[in-house]
Design an enzyme around this catalytic site. Structure first.
Site, PDB file in Angstrom:
ATOM      1  N   LYS A  80     -19.350 -40.771 -29.033  1.00 29.49           N
ATOM      2  CA  LYS A  80     -20.083 -40.381 -27.833  1.00 29.49           C
ATOM      3  C   LYS A  80     -19.691 -41.293 -26.675  1.00 29.49           C
ATOM      4  CE  LYS A  80     -24.837 -39.055 -26.669  1.00 29.49           C
ATOM      5  NZ  LYS A  80     -26.221 -39.032 -27.182  1.00 29.49           N
TER       6      LYS A  80
ATOM      7  N   GLU B  58     -40.061 -31.672 -34.239  1.00 24.23           N
ATOM      8  CA  GLU B  58     -41.372 -31.678 -33.613  1.00 24.23           C
ATOM      9  C   GLU B  58     -42.463 -31.170 -34.550  1.00 24.23           C
ATOM     10  OE1 GLU B  58     -38.295 -31.504 -30.406  1.00 24.23           O
ATOM     11  OE2 GLU B  58     -38.667 -30.318 -32.218  1.00 24.23           O
TER      12      GLU B  58
ATOM     13  N   ARG C  59     -42.506 -25.728 -29.784  1.00 21.15           N
ATOM     14  CA  ARG C  59     -41.909 -25.540 -31.105  1.00 21.15           C
ATOM     15  C   ARG C  59     -42.881 -25.891 -32.222  1.00 21.15           C
ATOM     16  NH1 ARG C  59     -35.885 -27.565 -31.335  1.00 21.15           N
ATOM     17  NH2 ARG C  59     -35.541 -25.405 -31.916  1.00 21.15           N
TER      18      ARG C  59
END
Length: 626
Positions: A244, A331, A359
């Site tokens: 990354k 979540e 969600r």
């Protein structure tokens, strides 16, 4: 060379030697462009070679490349003819995520994690049923997104689907926002370290073919693995190792991953280009308040779904590392885990972006509220957020949470109220509590001039010259603009009272009593009008038998376009000018109430508010007198 790439077909004629300088040019473009507009820089710097290899092996858009958590699709945009990044994440510019309106190369617009594998499974099923065996389906998913439950539901189905040729590309950089957590992260690390003598992977044990690990910055190796996966005829996992932020020193060297998503920065130094004296953010205020609360209450713990720093939990974690739990991009698990923590005698604070709480609605309803669990949810980025587009506006919570029995929802109007209401929330041990606040800087505190029941009165003036009186109910951050509107209306002779209900659910009984004293009630909320606070107040007013018109100014039930927050608020009628104009229009059309009579110069209504109007125990007034 980049300017000559107008479609993926242009890549297929390039030699392997030409791809090296093209990769460098793409990285240079990303750093310069995204530093000027803000956006997701680190994830895209890490997928340059991977994206080139994907578009050289597969034939997009006939072959569909699906990007999970689509913030890593900037390179994909560049290679599919979208190279004007001057208005990235701004009105009339490129979206920060895949967008079907922009290109046929974008089939899905997912910007919530862990969904691409399910899309891919459904798409492959459709192609098989339609006899389209020559079309490939590729899903690119990060190791962070693999911590989400939906990804494993899809893998469970794909593992039993020998006849569905789906190429599952795992972009493994060991991070989501920060290092990926959990058993999967440890397993992927073992695969990275195992070399050719490794044990079978978890994917192979599930029945999926597995290729890798592959160097995600070696285009030749990537192309070879992707061609083999395409030829396999069934679901195949291609495990790619990427870095990354690759190619940009400031991003590579940053342990806190501050270059995952950036604002405007100085590309040379990597430092934010924020003007001196910028206000504290709402997130920073919450971070400070929670840390203080942690000092005061040992039972307070915190949960995050892979967003420790973005939600402001890092300060609490620094002080109390054993009292913070990062569950990954999960979540649903976070919410039910919090219910378990509450059952064990703790008070969990679940910090999440408002858009992501959607969600886990079932878990809030059935696992927390049904069990009367004392869990506090802190919703960052509530209301209109703008730049991240339609999926990230946190505009649904005020509506969807209205139906949850027992749940209490606060919308702090300023920094002082955020601290006060956070403390009130954690005092509740027998029901879920919610605090919501927007993205961006906190303005000056908005002081109360009076208190009626549980309501804060922020502004009050009497009508003059025979004008009517309006009650403006300001929900949360809309308080400051409502006070400004009231001052403007007063200049027209309109009598205005502005109140902050503080707790937007349940509504205080005093609010219904106060509505009876006015000719018009206007609720202003940074949430969807359908089923929101205004709708709840209108229902309470109607149940009380009051003949007072209630108008709700809020967000329409629509997916808002990419634009700045202020632009969108103006467009949907939540600016001071728009609200002033609308209230004057409504008052002009208000007919006289035949039940009101003059008594000593005062209007009197004998209507009694219903006893059930306030669940907070406040009793209705015997007589409403204005």
């Amino acid at each position: 060379m980049l300017a000559d790439i107008r479609s993926p077909r242009d890549l297929k004629d390039l030699t392997p030697e030409q791809l090296v300088p093209l990769s460098a040019e793409i990285r240079s473009f990303l750093v310069e462009a995204v530093s000027r507009t803000g956006g997701h820089l680190g994830p895209n710097l890490g997928v340059v070679e991977l994206t080139l290899a994907l578009h050289r092996v597969f034939d997009s858009p006939r072959d569909h490349i699906l990007w999970d958590t689509g913030h890593q699709a900037y390179v994909h945009k560049l290679l599919t003819g979208r190279q004007d990044f001057s208005r990235l994440r701004r009105r009339d510019g490129l979206s920060g995520y895949p967008s079907r309106a922009e290109s046929a190369h974008d089939l899905i617009e997912n910007s919530h994690a862990s969904t691409a594998l399910s899309y891919a499974d459904g798409l492959a099923r459709a192609y098989r049923l339609r006899g389209q065996s020559d079309r490939a389906v590729v899903a690119v998913i990060g190791d962070g997104a693999l911590t989400g439950g939906m990804a494993w539901e899809a893998l469970n189905n794909l593992a039993a689907a020998r006849d569905r040729p789906v190429v599952i590309v795992i972009n493994d950089n060991g991070r989501s926002y920060t290092p990926t957590v959990g058993g999967l992260a440890e397993h992927l690390a073992a695969l990275r370290a195992g070399g050719e003598r490794r044990a079978p992977s978890l994917f192979e044990n599930l029945g999926l073919a597995y290729l890798g690990p592959v160097d995600g910055h070696d285009i030749a190796a990537l192309e070879a693995a992707l061609r083999a996966a395409r030829a396999a005829g069934g679901p195949v996992v291609v495990h790619c190792l990427t870095h990354k932020g690759r190619g940009y020193r400031h991003a590579e060297d940053d342990p806190l991953d501050r270059f995952h998503g950036i604002g405007v920065i100085d590309a040379a130094t990597g430092r934010p280009a924020t003007a001196a004296g910028a206000p504290r953010t709402w997130t920073a205020v919450f971070a400070e308040e929670l840390a203080r609360l942690g000092d005061e209450r040992a039972e307070v713990v915190a949960l995050t779904a892979a967003m420790l720093h973005p939600t402001g939990l890092d300060r609490f974690a620094h002080a109390y590392p054993d009292r913070v739990f990062d569950v990954g991009i999960a979540e649903q698990h976070a919410v039910t885990c919090a219910a378990g923590l509450a059952a064990g005698g703790l008070h969990p604070v679940v910090a999440v972006y408002a858009t992501f709480l959607n969600r886990a609605f079932d878990q809030v309803l059935m696992d927390v509220a049904l069990h009367r669990a004392g869990v506090t949810f802190v919703l960052d980025r509530a209301g209109v957020t703008g730049e991240d587009g339609p999926s990230h506006n946190g505009m649904w919570d005020l509506s969807v949470l209205q139906v949850v029995p027992g749940l209490r929802l606060a919308a702090p109007r300023d920094a002082a109220q955020l601290g006060a209401q956070l403390r009130e929330a954690v005092e509740v041990t027998d029901a879920p509590t919610v605090l919501r606040f927007p993205k961006g800087g906190v303005g000056p505190d908005v002081p109360a001039v009076d208190r009626i029941g549980g309501l804060d009165v922020l502004y009050r003036n009497a009508a003059s010259g025979g004008h009517r009186e309006a009650l403006v109910v300001a929900v949360g951050v809309m308080a400051a603009v409502c006070v400004k509107v009231a001052e403007r209306l007063a200049a027209h002779g309109v009598g205005v009272t502005v109140v902050d209900p503080r707790w937007a659910k349940p509504l205080d009984a005093a609010l219904v009593s106060l509505a009876a004293r006015h000719d018009l009630v206007v609720t202003v909320e940074d949430g969807v009008r359908a089923g929101g606070v205004g709708a709840a107040l209108a229902q309470a007013v109607g149940d009380a038998g009051l003949d007072v018109p209630c108008h709700n100014a809020g967000i329409p039930a629509a997916f808002l376009p990419v634009a700045g927050r202020s632009e969108l608020l103006e467009e949907i009628g939540l600016s001071a000018t728009a609200l002033e104009r609308e209230i004057l229009r409504l008052l002009a059309h208000r007919t006289a109430d035949p039940r009101r009579t003059a008594e000593n110069g005062l209007a009197v209504s004998r209507i009694r508010p219903p006893a059930v109007a306030g669940v907070n125990g406040l009793k209705p007034e015997r007589e409403v007198r204005a």
